[in-house]
Design a protein around this motif. Structure first.
Motif, PDB file in Angstrom:
ATOM      1  N   ILE A  20       0.853  -1.201   0.000  1.00 27.71           N
ATOM      2  CA  ILE A  20       0.000   0.000   0.000  1.00 27.71           C
ATOM      3  C   ILE A  20       0.884   1.245   0.000  1.00 27.71           C
ATOM      4  N   GLU A  21       1.923   1.228   0.806  1.00 25.71           N
ATOM      5  CA  GLU A  21       2.857   2.362   0.872  1.00 25.71           C
ATOM      6  C   GLU A  21       3.416   2.672  -0.512  1.00 25.71           C
ATOM      7  N   ALA A  22       3.885   1.634  -1.200  1.00 26.48           N
ATOM      8  CA  ALA A  22       4.447   1.827  -2.543  1.00 26.48           C
ATOM      9  C   ALA A  22       3.389   2.340  -3.505  1.00 26.48           C
ATOM     10  N   ALA A  23       2.189   1.786  -3.450  1.00 25.95           N
ATOM     11  CA  ALA A  23       1.116   2.211  -4.363  1.00 25.95           C
ATOM     12  C   ALA A  23       0.780   3.689  -4.165  1.00 25.95           C
ATOM     13  N   VAL A  24       0.657   4.117  -2.918  1.00 25.81           N
ATOM     14  CA  VAL A  24       0.352   5.524  -2.625  1.00 25.81           C
ATOM     15  C   VAL A  24       1.458   6.425  -3.171  1.00 25.81           C
ATOM     16  N   LYS A  25       2.695   6.044  -2.954  1.00 30.04           N
ATOM     17  CA  LYS A  25       3.815   6.875  -3.411  1.00 30.04           C
ATOM     18  C   LYS A  25       3.956   6.865  -4.933  1.00 30.04           C
ATOM     19  N   ILE A  26       3.682   5.725  -5.563  1.00 27.47           N
ATOM     20  CA  ILE A  26       3.748   5.655  -7.031  1.00 27.47           C
ATOM     21  C   ILE A  26       2.693   6.570  -7.645  1.00 27.47           C
ATOM     22  N   VAL A  27       1.477   6.530  -7.119  1.00 27.83           N
ATOM     23  CA  VAL A  27       0.403   7.403  -7.636  1.00 27.83           C
ATOM     24  C   VAL A  27       0.766   8.864  -7.403  1.00 27.83           C
TER      25      VAL A  27
ATOM     26  N   PRO B  51      -2.492  18.282 -13.270  1.00 34.38           N
ATOM     27  CA  PRO B  51      -2.914  19.201 -12.201  1.00 34.38           C
ATOM     28  C   PRO B  51      -2.582  18.564 -10.854  1.00 34.38           C
ATOM     29  N   ARG B  52      -2.242  19.387  -9.900  1.00 34.11           N
ATOM     30  CA  ARG B  52      -1.831  18.854  -8.596  1.00 34.11           C
ATOM     31  C   ARG B  52      -2.929  17.965  -8.013  1.00 34.11           C
ATOM     32  N   ARG B  53      -2.577  16.732  -7.817  1.00 35.19           N
ATOM     33  CA  ARG B  53      -3.495  15.764  -7.208  1.00 35.19           C
ATOM     34  C   ARG B  53      -2.765  15.128  -6.037  1.00 35.19           C
ATOM     35  N   ASP B  54      -3.202  15.447  -4.849  1.00 36.61           N
ATOM     36  CA  ASP B  54      -2.542  14.877  -3.678  1.00 36.61           C
ATOM     37  C   ASP B  54      -3.540  14.526  -2.583  1.00 36.61           C
ATOM     38  N   LEU B  55      -4.803  14.346  -2.967  1.00 39.75           N
ATOM     39  CA  LEU B  55      -5.840  13.968  -2.010  1.00 39.75           C
ATOM     40  C   LEU B  55      -6.265  12.537  -2.296  1.00 39.75           C
ATOM     41  N   PHE B  56      -6.261  11.696  -1.285  1.00 41.62           N
ATOM     42  CA  PHE B  56      -6.612  10.292  -1.440  1.00 41.62           C
ATOM     43  C   PHE B  56      -7.983  10.018  -0.843  1.00 41.62           C
ATOM     44  N   LEU B  57      -8.749   9.158  -1.512  1.00 38.35           N
ATOM     45  CA  LEU B  57     -10.031   8.693  -0.992  1.00 38.35           C
ATOM     46  C   LEU B  57      -9.808   7.349  -0.321  1.00 38.35           C
ATOM     47  N   CYS B  58     -10.482   7.135   0.791  1.00 39.49           N
ATOM     48  CA  CYS B  58     -10.350   5.858   1.487  1.00 39.49           C
ATOM     49  C   CYS B  58     -11.658   5.516   2.189  1.00 39.49           C
ATOM     50  N   LEU B  59     -11.787   4.270   2.582  1.00 35.26           N
ATOM     51  CA  LEU B  59     -12.994   3.811   3.269  1.00 35.26           C
ATOM     52  C   LEU B  59     -12.897   4.097   4.764  1.00 35.26           C
ATOM     53  N   ALA B  60     -14.002   4.536   5.349  1.00 38.70           N
ATOM     54  CA  ALA B  60     -14.050   4.821   6.780  1.00 38.70           C
ATOM     55  C   ALA B  60     -13.702   3.561   7.569  1.00 38.70           C
ATOM     56  N   GLU B  61     -12.984   3.753   8.655  1.00 40.09           N
ATOM     57  CA  GLU B  61     -12.564   2.687   9.574  1.00 40.09           C
ATOM     58  C   GLU B  61     -11.749   1.588   8.889  1.00 40.09           C
ATOM     59  N   SER B  62     -11.047   1.937   7.817  1.00 40.15           N
ATOM     60  CA  SER B  62     -10.212   0.949   7.132  1.00 40.15           C
ATOM     61  C   SER B  62      -8.846   0.872   7.800  1.00 40.15           C
ATOM     62  N   TYR B  63      -8.148  -0.212   7.534  1.00 42.54           N
ATOM     63  CA  TYR B  63      -6.791  -0.416   8.066  1.00 42.54           C
ATOM     64  C   TYR B  63      -5.949  -1.053   6.978  1.00 42.54           C
ATOM     65  N   HIS B  64      -4.791  -0.471   6.705  1.00 43.46           N
ATOM     66  CA  HIS B  64      -3.917  -1.005   5.665  1.00 43.46           C
ATOM     67  C   HIS B  64      -2.480  -1.188   6.125  1.00 43.46           C
ATOM     68  N   GLY B  65      -2.178  -0.885   7.363  1.00 40.17           N
ATOM     69  CA  GLY B  65      -0.827  -1.028   7.864  1.00 40.17           C
ATOM     70  C   GLY B  65      -0.382   0.216   8.597  1.00 40.17           C
ATOM     71  N   ASP B  66       0.875   0.219   9.004  1.00 42.31           N
ATOM     72  CA  ASP B  66       1.372   1.274   9.882  1.00 42.31           C
ATOM     73  C   ASP B  66       2.452   2.150   9.287  1.00 42.31           C
TER      74      ASP B  66
ATOM     75  N   VAL C 131       3.573   5.313   6.841  1.00 43.78           N
ATOM     76  CA  VAL C 131       2.900   6.610   6.701  1.00 43.78           C
ATOM     77  C   VAL C 131       1.906   6.614   5.535  1.00 43.78           C
ATOM     78  N   GLY C 132       2.300   6.075   4.382  1.00 46.90           N
ATOM     79  CA  GLY C 132       1.378   6.030   3.246  1.00 46.90           C
ATOM     80  C   GLY C 132       0.168   5.160   3.522  1.00 46.90           C
ATOM     81  N   ALA C 133       0.383   3.997   4.140  1.00 52.06           N
ATOM     82  CA  ALA C 133      -0.732   3.101   4.467  1.00 52.06           C
ATOM     83  C   ALA C 133      -1.659   3.741   5.486  1.00 52.06           C
ATOM     84  N   MET C 134      -1.095   4.451   6.461  1.00 50.87           N
ATOM     85  CA  MET C 134      -1.939   5.156   7.431  1.00 50.87           C
ATOM     86  C   MET C 134      -2.717   6.278   6.759  1.00 50.87           C
TER      87      MET C 134
END
Length: 194
Positions: free
Chosen positions: A121-128, A138-153, A155-158
């Protein structure tokens, strides 16, 4: 000192409040072996390991084919860094994965290898993020995520998780917006609300 006392003296466990953990009345099992879906503690008690996707082996403990493959690999080499190097096993696996992903299209796909879900997940967030920064988009730096989700610890996963624990790390995270997860029509609480 016992293994439990040593642990409480020298180890810092993830997601663990320190004071209750180190309280002498709190007893923890000391796991000494695993096989299949079970773990055994030092006193011989058996536990079903239902934690298969979190920091454990999804194929069970000491699966004979995996043990044999690891032993065979260790006889050749134990580790090769991917920083400017490669090895035949990675190239072969990536080629096989590309063929599976391509199906009939014969398109070539490239594989990014990661050692666990959080770093994937960390790599995917940073690659995007990097893609949009380097391609004049155009500057895109806002991520959408599901409420109460967990992907790891990491920084990108958090950043793309919205668990209560991760909110504590707000200043470190990439900006994100939380959306409610899709409702499951089979869930009893959703049927009652309908």
């Amino acid at each position: 000192m016992s293994w439990e006392e040593r642990d409480k003296s020298f180890v810092w466990h993830p997601f663990t409040p320190d004071r209750p953990w180190r309280d002498p009345s709190y007893r923890l099992p000391v796991i000494v072996r695993g096989e299949g879906s079970y773990l055994w503690d030092e006193e011989g008690r058996r536990y079903w390991d239902g934690n298969s996707s979190i920091w454990t082996n999804v194929h069970g403990h000491r699966h004979p084919r995996l043990v044999a493959a690891v032993r065979e690999q260790l006889e050749r080499i134990d580790h090769v860094s991917f920083l400017g190097l490669t090895h035949p096993w990675a190239a072969e696996l990536a080629e096989r994965l590309s063929a599976i992903a391509a199906g009939e299209s014969r398109r070539r796909y490239r594989t990014f290898f990661s050692d666990d879900g959080a770093t994937a997940i960390e790599a995917a967030v940073k690659i995007v993020w990097q893609y949009f920064q380097q391609n004049g988009e155009p500057r895109r730096d806002l991520f959408l995520c599901l409420a109460e989700s967990y992907h790891g610890d990491t920084v990108g996963a958090m950043s793309v998780a919205q668990s209560r624990f991760h909110r504590l790390f707000g200043p470190l995270r990439f900006p994100s917006v939380s959306l409610p997860p899709p409702a499951c029509y089979r869930c009893p609480f959703n049927r009652a609300a309908a």
